[in-house]
Motif scaffolding. Sequence first.
Motif: not given
Length: 421
Positions: A241-242, A281-285, A363-366
């Motif tokens: 996260l950043s 958020c994790d920008t890559e994800k 869905k899982a990443i969200v």
Amino acid sequence: MRNVSSIAKLIIASNEFNFNDIEKTDHGAELIIANKELAYQSEEKAERAAELVIANKELAYQSEEKADRAAELVIANKELAYQSEEKADRAAELVIANKELTYQNEEKEKRAAELIIANKELTYQNEEKEKRAAELIIANKELTFQNEEKGKRAAELIIANKVQGEFLVNISHELKTPLNVIFSTAQLFDMYCKNGSLDDKKDKIIKYIESIKQNSYRLSKLINNIVDLSKIEAGFFKLNLSNSNIVTVVEEIVMSVTRLTDSKGLKIIFDTDVEEKIIACDTEKIERIVLNLISNAIKFTDIGDEIFVDIKDGKEFVEISVKDNGIGIEEKHLEMIFDRFKQVDKSLSRNTEGTGVGLSLVKAIVELHGGSIKAQSEFGKGSKFTVLLPTAKISHESKLYNSNVRSENENILVELSDIYS
């Protein structure tokens, strides 16, 4: 001189005589008064004597009355003594009767207490019987329920095994398709090398190399999705996260796919109601989420149509939506599109490739971000996927070095590998 003395003596004697008369007169008056007083006292004494006689008679009468009263009192005392003795007898009898009554009451209370205890014991036994009966009923119901649950679990297990079997078949197909292409291309290269026609087939070889790269990307995406889903289920998948401007992140993703959408004859439109929104958020994800949704929109959108990517700022959540006006999804299929083991009928996707793992991973990443995703669709008119991400920030960023970092271009090629021609 002698006469004068005689006269004087006579005068003195006369005066003395007069004085004596006067004294006598006074003594007579006093005597009258004394006699009157004596007479009065005699009358008073007579009256006192009469009164004394009367008083003595009264006293004698009272004495007789006292004697009568005394006699009556003696009789009354005897009567009272007799009554007292009777009362004492009655009291003694009453004490005995009370003792007997007390004994009887104590006996009754003992019998009543014993009866209460017996009733309680009987009630307890009845309650125990009812409890045992109720427990037996519950146990029977539980047994019935367990048998039903076992039946359901068995049926679900059969269905799950069937679904997982279908999933494995799809995965096998997805793996075999690019592998077959790569293997066939390798065979061609081998044949060209052996017959010395590499230079003559240069144009075809370049095309084959592109095909190898494309199918390698497809394999990479599929394997990455399966591995990441497994990590998420095992609790080993972590977000880096950043605090980032989500508007810029999504806009750059959209800009990176415009050349592809243009080549497909599609128009992708980005819109936002806020220029900057910093969230954790994790920008890559986030890139994988948005690219996956855009990839699906491209698959189901006809040439000449538009894809809309919107960002809306909310108080607690920021909304990212990807909307197309393609063939849409039937309502009965909306429930299953996020299930990793289920896939919408291929006839709806115009035979595009895919296992359904992508949306499950999205869905899982969200949800790992603390957000949610929903799908809205009308068959024949298009679909809209909406992602809600919390607007919270973090105090300590957790950007970590990733040994598998690829260029942004390569990430896009991997995530959109199943829609390249």
